[in-house]
Enzyme design. Sequence first.
Site, short mmCIF file in Angstrom:
data_model
loop_
_atom_site.label_atom_id
_atom_site.label_comp_id
_atom_site.label_asym_id
_atom_site.label_seq_id
_atom_site.Cartn_x
_atom_site.Cartn_y
_atom_site.Cartn_z
N GLU A 22 0.84 -1.20 0.00
CA GLU A 22 0.00 0.00 0.00
C GLU A 22 0.87 1.25 0.00
O GLU A 22 0.58 2.23 -0.71
CB GLU A 22 -0.91 0.03 1.23
CG GLU A 22 -2.00 -1.02 1.23
CD GLU A 22 -2.86 -0.92 2.46
OE1 GLU A 22 -4.01 -0.45 2.32
OE2 GLU A 22 -2.39 -1.31 3.56
N TYR A 54 -13.95 27.37 -0.12
CA TYR A 54 -13.95 25.91 -0.23
C TYR A 54 -13.03 25.41 -1.32
O TYR A 54 -12.58 24.27 -1.27
CB TYR A 54 -15.37 25.35 -0.38
CG TYR A 54 -16.22 25.98 -1.45
CD1 TYR A 54 -16.07 25.64 -2.78
CD2 TYR A 54 -17.19 26.91 -1.11
CE1 TYR A 54 -16.87 26.21 -3.76
CE2 TYR A 54 -17.99 27.48 -2.07
CZ TYR A 54 -17.82 27.13 -3.41
OH TYR A 54 -18.60 27.71 -4.37
N GLU A 74 -7.35 6.43 10.51
CA GLU A 74 -7.67 7.26 11.67
C GLU A 74 -6.72 8.45 11.77
O GLU A 74 -7.14 9.56 12.13
CB GLU A 74 -7.62 6.43 12.96
CG GLU A 74 -8.74 5.42 13.11
CD GLU A 74 -8.52 4.09 12.38
OE1 GLU A 74 -9.32 3.17 12.60
OE2 GLU A 74 -7.56 3.97 11.58
N LYS A 99 -11.81 4.72 1.69
CA LYS A 99 -10.69 3.94 1.17
C LYS A 99 -11.30 2.79 0.36
O LYS A 99 -11.39 1.66 0.81
CB LYS A 99 -9.82 3.42 2.32
CG LYS A 99 -8.54 2.75 1.88
CD LYS A 99 -7.69 2.36 3.09
CE LYS A 99 -6.43 1.65 2.66
NZ LYS A 99 -5.59 1.25 3.80
#
Length: 124
Positions: A22, A54, A74, A99
């Site tokens: 990964e 934004y 996290e 993900k």
Amino acid sequence: MTDELAVTGIECFAHHGVFDFEKREGQVFVVDLVLGIDTRPAAASDDLEHTVNYGTLALDVKAAVERDPVDLIETVVQRIADVCLLDSRVEWTRVTLHKPDAPIDATYSDVALTITRTRGNAHD
């Protein structure tokens, strides 16, 4: 009561994950943001300086996701919340990090983590 500004589907390519492949190969992450802000000053003035830009925020979030690979989503989602709360007009933020290509040996459509942080408890 605050108003809610949402920016959804911010696509990023990053190298986060527990597994070596990964970090080596990277993958797509998608971010959804909701910001609690008071839009009345901007509505009254019609001036971008009185609200959250934004467009700039989306680029800052993308940069935060794509830097410094870590193991856990996290960690990444907290990083994103911290970026959102840098603007003092943001009273709270709800961040979802998707993900969709997580290495799970099963059929699934998405892995997502959502957190809500308010000014003052960003790191609690």
